[in-house]
Design a protein around this motif. Structure first.
Motif, mmCIF file in Angstrom:
data_model
loop_
_atom_site.group_PDB
_atom_site.id
_atom_site.type_symbol
_atom_site.label_atom_id
_atom_site.label_comp_id
_atom_site.label_asym_id
_atom_site.label_seq_id
_atom_site.Cartn_x
_atom_site.Cartn_y
_atom_site.Cartn_z
ATOM 1 N N HIS A 2 -26.912 14.774 -22.027
ATOM 2 C CA HIS A 2 -26.685 15.612 -20.849
ATOM 3 C C HIS A 2 -27.957 16.356 -20.513
ATOM 4 O O HIS A 2 -28.639 16.856 -21.381
ATOM 5 C CB HIS A 2 -25.578 16.639 -21.119
ATOM 6 C CG HIS A 2 -24.239 16.020 -21.206
ATOM 7 N ND1 HIS A 2 -23.481 15.761 -20.112
ATOM 8 C CD2 HIS A 2 -23.528 15.580 -22.262
ATOM 9 C CE1 HIS A 2 -22.362 15.220 -20.484
ATOM 10 N NE2 HIS A 2 -22.364 15.090 -21.788
ATOM 11 N N ASP A 4 -29.609 19.373 -17.883
ATOM 12 C CA ASP A 4 -29.237 20.485 -17.028
ATOM 13 C C ASP A 4 -29.726 20.185 -15.616
ATOM 14 O O ASP A 4 -30.750 20.670 -15.181
ATOM 15 C CB ASP A 4 -29.839 21.785 -17.562
ATOM 16 C CG ASP A 4 -29.353 22.977 -16.763
ATOM 17 O OD1 ASP A 4 -30.058 23.986 -16.770
ATOM 18 O OD2 ASP A 4 -28.300 22.892 -16.127
ATOM 19 N N HIS A 6 -28.844 19.638 -11.326
ATOM 20 C CA HIS A 6 -28.196 20.439 -10.305
ATOM 21 C C HIS A 6 -26.777 19.955 -10.061
ATOM 22 O O HIS A 6 -26.538 18.785 -9.896
ATOM 23 C CB HIS A 6 -28.995 20.377 -9.012
ATOM 24 C CG HIS A 6 -30.432 20.733 -9.226
ATOM 25 N ND1 HIS A 6 -30.821 22.000 -9.562
ATOM 26 C CD2 HIS A 6 -31.542 19.993 -9.198
ATOM 27 C CE1 HIS A 6 -32.123 22.015 -9.707
ATOM 28 N NE2 HIS A 6 -32.590 20.803 -9.495
ATOM 29 N N SER A 7 -25.850 20.871 -10.018
ATOM 30 C CA SER A 7 -24.463 20.578 -9.727
ATOM 31 C C SER A 7 -23.878 21.820 -9.082
ATOM 32 O O SER A 7 -23.844 22.875 -9.703
ATOM 33 C CB SER A 7 -23.735 20.252 -11.028
ATOM 34 O OG SER A 7 -22.359 20.200 -10.830
ATOM 35 N N ARG A 26 -14.870 19.337 -14.342
ATOM 36 C CA ARG A 26 -16.325 19.454 -14.455
ATOM 37 C C ARG A 26 -16.965 18.157 -13.966
ATOM 38 O O ARG A 26 -16.552 17.070 -14.372
ATOM 39 C CB ARG A 26 -16.750 19.694 -15.904
ATOM 40 C CG ARG A 26 -16.187 20.950 -16.510
ATOM 41 C CD ARG A 26 -16.996 22.152 -16.053
ATOM 42 N NE ARG A 26 -16.510 23.349 -16.708
ATOM 43 C CZ ARG A 26 -15.978 24.380 -16.076
ATOM 44 N NH1 ARG A 26 -15.863 24.359 -14.779
ATOM 45 N NH2 ARG A 26 -15.572 25.429 -16.730
ATOM 46 N N ASN A 28 -20.790 16.552 -13.749
ATOM 47 C CA ASN A 28 -22.166 16.751 -14.201
ATOM 48 C C ASN A 28 -22.994 15.495 -14.004
ATOM 49 O O ASN A 28 -22.508 14.386 -14.231
ATOM 50 C CB ASN A 28 -22.199 17.106 -15.696
ATOM 51 C CG ASN A 28 -21.525 18.418 -15.982
ATOM 52 O OD1 ASN A 28 -21.936 19.455 -15.475
ATOM 53 N ND2 ASN A 28 -20.476 18.387 -16.781
ATOM 54 N N ILE A 30 -25.659 13.117 -15.434
ATOM 55 C CA ILE A 30 -26.176 12.757 -16.749
ATOM 56 C C ILE A 30 -27.263 11.716 -16.525
ATOM 57 O O ILE A 30 -27.414 11.206 -15.417
ATOM 58 C CB ILE A 30 -25.060 12.226 -17.680
ATOM 59 C CG1 ILE A 30 -24.365 11.006 -17.050
ATOM 60 C CG2 ILE A 30 -24.054 13.321 -18.011
ATOM 61 C CD1 ILE A 30 -23.354 10.330 -17.948
ATOM 62 N N VAL A 83 -24.345 16.402 -6.590
ATOM 63 C CA VAL A 83 -25.058 16.220 -7.860
ATOM 64 C C VAL A 83 -26.353 15.456 -7.617
ATOM 65 O O VAL A 83 -26.431 14.617 -6.719
ATOM 66 C CB VAL A 83 -24.207 15.490 -8.928
ATOM 67 C CG1 VAL A 83 -23.017 16.325 -9.346
ATOM 68 C CG2 VAL A 83 -23.763 14.128 -8.464
#
Length: 86
Positions: A2, A4, A6-7, A26, A28, A30, A83
């Motif tokens: 994973h 960090d 932008h989301s 959630r 995210n 990846i 995302v």
């Protein structure tokens, strides 16, 4: 792996109200794709930033989607998230 990335929630351009979000879901970015958790059984749609629907599916938990790097709008039910996949 994973990252960090932008989301953040976004709105449809035709919708002036706020978009309801489910805090248990959630979305995210990846490495090489998108991961969605807490959305088992819900309809998921992936759109390009120009509005083309790229994929529609029913989520498992967690649900991973392999996709090329870029910026996407992910819809899970009424929730919409932008995302950036790298």
């Amino acid at each position: 792996d994973h990252r960090d990335l932008h989301s953040f929630p976004t709105r449809r351009s035709s919708d002036l109200g706020s978009v309801s979000t489910d805090s248990s879901i959630r979305v995210n970015a990846i490495s090489g794709g998108i991961e969605i958790s807490g959305a088992a059984g819900r309809q998921v749609r992936i759109h390009s930033v120009d509005g083309r629907c790229l994929a529609t599916m029913t989520a498992s938990d967690p649900h991973r989607i392999e996709i090329a790097p870029g910026i996407y709008i992910v819809s899970v039910g009424e929730m919409k998230v932008k995302v950036a996949v790298r």
